[in-house]
Design a protein around this motif. Sequence first.
Motif: not given
Length: 478
Positions: A266-292
């Motif tokens: 889990y690697k949060p980077n909230p200041e750049r609005y990069v999303h650090a979210f739990a994945h759908t599988l156990p023990g996994r996360w992801y970072q994501m830029a989400a554009m509307l």
Amino acid sequence: MYLGIDIGTSAVKLVCTDTDRILATSSVGIDTSSPQPGWSEQHPDLWWDATRDALNQLSGQAMLSGVKAIGLSGQMHGAVLLDHDLRPIRPAILWNDSRSARECDELRAVQSKIGQIAGVLPLPGFTAPKISWLKQNEPEHYSRLAHMLLPKDYIGLCLHGELATDTSDAAGTLWLDQAARNWHVGIAEATGVLPSWLPPIFDGTDVIGSVTAQAAAITGLKAGVPVVAGGGDAATGAVSLGATEPGRGFISLGTSGQLFVADREYKPNPERYVHAFAHTLPGRWYQMAAMLNGARPISWIGGQLGLSAAEVVALAETASGERLPIFLPYLTGERSPLGDPHIRASFFGLEDSTTRAEICRSVVEAIAFCFADAAQSFGDTIDSLPELAAIGGGSQSDLLLRLIATVTGKPIVRSLGSDSGPAFGAARLAACGVGALQEADLAVQPSTPDRFEPDEMAALSERLQRFRRLYKAVSVVD
């Protein structure tokens, strides 16, 4: 055979697979309502009706009788508000709705560490501030609230009768403690939500229930077919590409857009609005830029000009780059990396001689520029990725993928069936849930017959800088 159901913003898409190959698909369109500026809504019953119609299409292909398990995928962040009888109280408030900007500011004030806990700073698209807005502005609806679900989970309720969600969809609400992978009571209470309103959280391969006799009678599915929790569309799209392990990344070009990098930490980077979210599988996360605004601006300009999306892209191919206008594609504000719900779309540099082809080209380029900004917001996180896979309807455009490769500096690859990514990923989760696949199998990457290398930047680089300067000139965000 395994069925994936994806509840998108513009359509419900279904995929039948034998774990590795797509055997059949169907799709039914959905309309979105905007009763006031900045509002975006769909009634949950529209999703169920579209799902039934899409199942009927597959039934005509004699596919439903062989379904052994079902997986769910869907647009994230939508607030599905149910009463004690499990009926929708009002239309769902969607991910691209911007009415709750003030409530986001209030939430940041009372939960100063929310970015580190929830993986991103509050923005109107997320589920949590919508409930604060509901409490203040629609007290008659708020008073009836008894349960809350995400869009795909409402279809799960219709199929198996249970209240449930998965970690990846829960991650997009702002109520999830991402590190603990459970609801955060403090954030829930700060937005006027009782913990009892929130559903139990499961991993994406967990079997939640089975198709009820009632659902079977109206869908053509067999009663008793297992239904797994599935995932939000970003996570199921990742599963379709094997992006479940570190070093894997992809871009998604649906109505919205994502730049996604898988991880086991889990690697949060909230200041750049990069999303650090739990994945759908156990023990996994992801970072994501989400554009509307993913590929949506292409269909939008097509609607204004009387063209299909394919015709917009074909016309854009014919335009030269000498006198193109600059387009800001922010039709509904923007999330990553701007965090700006107030910005709106605009053209700059239109001339008397500007052609339809040049307008279309500027729209397609603008989508690529958004991905350049997204890649920049990750810092060096994506430097080690050898390539980015592409999924979603917009991934069918060679021009768009060439432009994104050029402005991000990353080769873009496209697999067969890339336009059905989330539904295919949901079907693979279903297969894993009943033992036809192992968790390790979900990391297998599909073959990618199409590859787009970065071109010389030159003129495009200057246009990208003008794009960025234009945003700064018109934005009201400090």
